[in-house]
Design a protein around this motif. Structure first.
Motif, PDB file in Angstrom:
ATOM      1  N   VAL A 199       0.826  -1.202   0.000  1.00 49.90           N
ATOM      2  CA  VAL A 199       0.000   0.000   0.000  1.00 49.90           C
ATOM      3  C   VAL A 199       0.865   1.259   0.000  1.00 49.90           C
ATOM      4  O   VAL A 199       0.608   2.206  -0.749  1.00 49.90           O
ATOM      5  CB  VAL A 199      -0.964  -0.018   1.209  1.00 49.90           C
ATOM      6  N   GLU A 200       1.883   1.276   0.821  1.00 51.48           N
ATOM      7  CA  GLU A 200       2.751   2.460   0.912  1.00 51.48           C
ATOM      8  C   GLU A 200       3.487   2.711  -0.404  1.00 51.48           C
ATOM      9  O   GLU A 200       3.555   3.853  -0.878  1.00 51.48           O
ATOM     10  CB  GLU A 200       3.746   2.296   2.054  1.00 51.48           C
ATOM     11  N   LEU A 201       4.025   1.669  -0.995  1.00 51.60           N
ATOM     12  CA  LEU A 201       4.742   1.806  -2.265  1.00 51.60           C
ATOM     13  C   LEU A 201       3.819   2.348  -3.357  1.00 51.60           C
ATOM     14  O   LEU A 201       4.175   3.280  -4.081  1.00 51.60           O
ATOM     15  CB  LEU A 201       5.339   0.465  -2.693  1.00 51.60           C
ATOM     16  N   ILE A 202       2.626   1.776  -3.465  1.00 53.26           N
ATOM     17  CA  ILE A 202       1.693   2.218  -4.501  1.00 53.26           C
ATOM     18  C   ILE A 202       1.225   3.643  -4.223  1.00 53.26           C
ATOM     19  O   ILE A 202       1.113   4.455  -5.147  1.00 53.26           O
ATOM     20  CB  ILE A 202       0.517   1.234  -4.622  1.00 53.26           C
ATOM     21  N   GLY A 203       0.987   3.964  -2.970  1.00 53.16           N
ATOM     22  CA  GLY A 203       0.611   5.334  -2.624  1.00 53.16           C
ATOM     23  C   GLY A 203       1.698   6.325  -2.998  1.00 53.16           C
ATOM     24  O   GLY A 203       1.421   7.381  -3.590  1.00 53.16           O
ATOM     25  N   ASP A 204       2.940   5.993  -2.664  1.00 48.80           N
ATOM     26  CA  ASP A 204       4.063   6.876  -2.999  1.00 48.80           C
ATOM     27  C   ASP A 204       4.242   6.999  -4.512  1.00 48.80           C
ATOM     28  O   ASP A 204       4.487   8.092  -5.035  1.00 48.80           O
ATOM     29  CB  ASP A 204       5.369   6.368  -2.380  1.00 48.80           C
ATOM     30  N   SER A 205       4.117   5.886  -5.208  1.00 50.03           N
ATOM     31  CA  SER A 205       4.314   5.867  -6.652  1.00 50.03           C
ATOM     32  C   SER A 205       3.260   6.703  -7.368  1.00 50.03           C
ATOM     33  O   SER A 205       3.574   7.492  -8.269  1.00 50.03           O
ATOM     34  CB  SER A 205       4.276   4.417  -7.150  1.00 50.03           C
ATOM     35  N   THR A 206       1.999   6.553  -6.956  1.00 50.27           N
ATOM     36  CA  THR A 206       0.940   7.333  -7.602  1.00 50.27           C
ATOM     37  C   THR A 206       1.054   8.809  -7.245  1.00 50.27           C
ATOM     38  O   THR A 206       0.848   9.673  -8.092  1.00 50.27           O
ATOM     39  CB  THR A 206      -0.457   6.790  -7.240  1.00 50.27           C
ATOM     40  N   GLU A 207       1.416   9.085  -6.009  1.00 50.08           N
ATOM     41  CA  GLU A 207       1.593  10.485  -5.588  1.00 50.08           C
ATOM     42  C   GLU A 207       2.700  11.157  -6.403  1.00 50.08           C
ATOM     43  O   GLU A 207       2.549  12.299  -6.870  1.00 50.08           O
ATOM     44  CB  GLU A 207       1.911  10.548  -4.095  1.00 50.08           C
ATOM     45  N   THR A 208       3.805  10.449  -6.581  1.00 47.18           N
ATOM     46  CA  THR A 208       4.919  10.989  -7.362  1.00 47.18           C
ATOM     47  C   THR A 208       4.480  11.314  -8.783  1.00 47.18           C
ATOM     48  O   THR A 208       4.808  12.376  -9.322  1.00 47.18           O
ATOM     49  CB  THR A 208       6.103  10.004  -7.371  1.00 47.18           C
ATOM     50  N   ALA A 209       3.715  10.405  -9.382  1.00 50.16           N
ATOM     51  CA  ALA A 209       3.250  10.633 -10.752  1.00 50.16           C
ATOM     52  C   ALA A 209       2.296  11.818 -10.814  1.00 50.16           C
ATOM     53  O   ALA A 209       2.360  12.631 -11.748  1.00 50.16           O
ATOM     54  CB  ALA A 209       2.569   9.375 -11.289  1.00 50.16           C
ATOM     55  N   LEU A 210       1.426  11.931  -9.830  1.00 50.02           N
ATOM     56  CA  LEU A 210       0.424  12.984  -9.866  1.00 50.02           C
ATOM     57  C   LEU A 210       0.976  14.375  -9.564  1.00 50.02           C
ATOM     58  O   LEU A 210       0.361  15.379  -9.941  1.00 50.02           O
ATOM     59  CB  LEU A 210      -0.728  12.646  -8.914  1.00 50.02           C
ATOM     60  N   VAL A 211       2.125  14.453  -8.914  1.00 47.58           N
ATOM     61  CA  VAL A 211       2.724  15.773  -8.673  1.00 47.58           C
ATOM     62  C   VAL A 211       3.697  16.177  -9.781  1.00 47.58           C
ATOM     63  O   VAL A 211       4.162  17.314  -9.795  1.00 47.58           O
ATOM     64  CB  VAL A 211       3.420  15.873  -7.287  1.00 47.58           C
ATOM     65  N   MET A 212       3.988  15.264 -10.702  1.00 48.74           N
ATOM     66  CA  MET A 212       4.863  15.605 -11.831  1.00 48.74           C
ATOM     67  C   MET A 212       4.182  16.684 -12.676  1.00 48.74           C
ATOM     68  O   MET A 212       2.973  16.650 -12.876  1.00 48.74           O
ATOM     69  CB  MET A 212       5.154  14.370 -12.693  1.00 48.74           C
TER      70      MET A 212
ATOM     71  N   ASP B 265      -3.724   9.567 -15.888  1.00 47.79           N
ATOM     72  CA  ASP B 265      -4.980   8.818 -15.829  1.00 47.79           C
ATOM     73  C   ASP B 265      -4.781   7.478 -15.123  1.00 47.79           C
ATOM     74  O   ASP B 265      -5.591   7.083 -14.286  1.00 47.79           O
ATOM     75  CB  ASP B 265      -5.546   8.578 -17.230  1.00 47.79           C
ATOM     76  N   VAL B 266      -3.696   6.783 -15.449  1.00 44.52           N
ATOM     77  CA  VAL B 266      -3.401   5.498 -14.806  1.00 44.52           C
ATOM     78  C   VAL B 266      -3.137   5.715 -13.315  1.00 44.52           C
ATOM     79  O   VAL B 266      -3.650   4.978 -12.468  1.00 44.52           O
ATOM     80  CB  VAL B 266      -2.212   4.777 -15.491  1.00 44.52           C
ATOM     81  N   ALA B 267      -2.363   6.732 -12.983  1.00 46.62           N
ATOM     82  CA  ALA B 267      -2.055   7.012 -11.573  1.00 46.62           C
ATOM     83  C   ALA B 267      -3.315   7.366 -10.793  1.00 46.62           C
ATOM     84  O   ALA B 267      -3.525   6.880  -9.670  1.00 46.62           O
ATOM     85  CB  ALA B 267      -1.030   8.139 -11.470  1.00 46.62           C
ATOM     86  N   SER B 268      -4.170   8.178 -11.366  1.00 48.98           N
ATOM     87  CA  SER B 268      -5.392   8.593 -10.684  1.00 48.98           C
ATOM     88  C   SER B 268      -6.335   7.412 -10.444  1.00 48.98           C
ATOM     89  O   SER B 268      -6.873   7.244  -9.343  1.00 48.98           O
ATOM     90  CB  SER B 268      -6.089   9.676 -11.522  1.00 48.98           C
ATOM     91  N   LEU B 269      -6.521   6.595 -11.444  1.00 47.65           N
ATOM     92  CA  LEU B 269      -7.393   5.434 -11.307  1.00 47.65           C
ATOM     93  C   LEU B 269      -6.808   4.424 -10.320  1.00 47.65           C
ATOM     94  O   LEU B 269      -7.526   3.852  -9.497  1.00 47.65           O
ATOM     95  CB  LEU B 269      -7.622   4.787 -12.678  1.00 47.65           C
ATOM     96  N   THR B 270      -5.503   4.246 -10.360  1.00 45.64           N
ATOM     97  CA  THR B 270      -4.840   3.354  -9.409  1.00 45.64           C
ATOM     98  C   THR B 270      -5.042   3.858  -7.993  1.00 45.64           C
ATOM     99  O   THR B 270      -5.307   3.083  -7.063  1.00 45.64           O
ATOM    100  CB  THR B 270      -3.336   3.229  -9.735  1.00 45.64           C
ATOM    101  N   ARG B 271      -4.942   5.152  -7.823  1.00 47.54           N
ATOM    102  CA  ARG B 271      -5.130   5.760  -6.504  1.00 47.54           C
ATOM    103  C   ARG B 271      -6.547   5.526  -5.981  1.00 47.54           C
ATOM    104  O   ARG B 271      -6.748   5.256  -4.800  1.00 47.54           O
ATOM    105  CB  ARG B 271      -4.835   7.250  -6.615  1.00 47.54           C
ATOM    106  N   ARG B 272      -7.537   5.629  -6.854  1.00 49.71           N
ATOM    107  CA  ARG B 272      -8.916   5.375  -6.432  1.00 49.71           C
ATOM    108  C   ARG B 272      -9.114   3.916  -6.033  1.00 49.71           C
ATOM    109  O   ARG B 272      -9.769   3.629  -5.030  1.00 49.71           O
ATOM    110  CB  ARG B 272      -9.896   5.777  -7.542  1.00 49.71           C
ATOM    111  N   LEU B 273      -8.507   2.990  -6.784  1.00 45.34           N
ATOM    112  CA  LEU B 273      -8.616   1.580  -6.428  1.00 45.34           C
ATOM    113  C   LEU B 273      -7.801   1.261  -5.176  1.00 45.34           C
ATOM    114  O   LEU B 273      -8.183   0.385  -4.401  1.00 45.34           O
ATOM    115  CB  LEU B 273      -8.195   0.691  -7.602  1.00 45.34           C
TER     116      LEU B 273
END
Length: 120
Positions: A17-30, A99-107
């Motif tokens: 969970v932490e890795l995916i949260g960090d990964s999606t957050e990083t993508a979304l702040v790019m 789009d992938v990061a946002s949808l991943t974050r919702r899931l």
């Protein structure tokens, strides 16, 4: 890379969970203006892998219309015809990554709520 912490999965396979949260957050702040095409190209397959993990989980799509809709969006987004081609613009590649990061974050949120790994 940080130490992996494994959260219990609904079906026994661990999801970090932490890795995916960090990964999606990083993508979304790019930012488009400060991200290179190479940065986007390197991050996108990682995000796709995270999204695919959630599609393999039992998140209640049979009973929950919202989850079913998220799964439908994910399958549509991951369809090879929907992905930007190698000669697509940097903007198209960037928007797909977001789009992938946002949808991943919702899931991820659904997963944490259903598995009890979320804060509330």
């Amino acid at each position: 890379m940080s130490e992996r912490r494994e959260a219990p999965s609904l079906d026994g396979a661990p999801i970090d969970v932490e890795l995916i949260g960090d990964s999606t957050e990083t993508a979304l702040v790019m930012k488009l203006g400060t991200s290179t095409r190479n940065d986007i190209i390197k991050r996108t397959p990682i995000l796709i892998g995270h999204l695919q993990l959630f599609l393999a989980e039992e998140l209640g799509a049979d009973e929950d219309e919202t989850v079913r809709h998220l799964f439908h969006e994910a399958y549509k987004l991951l369809d090879l015809k929907s992905r930007p081609s190698p000669d697509a613009t940097t903007f198209a590649a960037y928007m797909f990554m977001r789009d992938v990061a946002s949808l991943t974050r919702r899931l991820l949120w659904v997963y944490t709520q259903r598995s009890g790994t979320g804060d509330s």
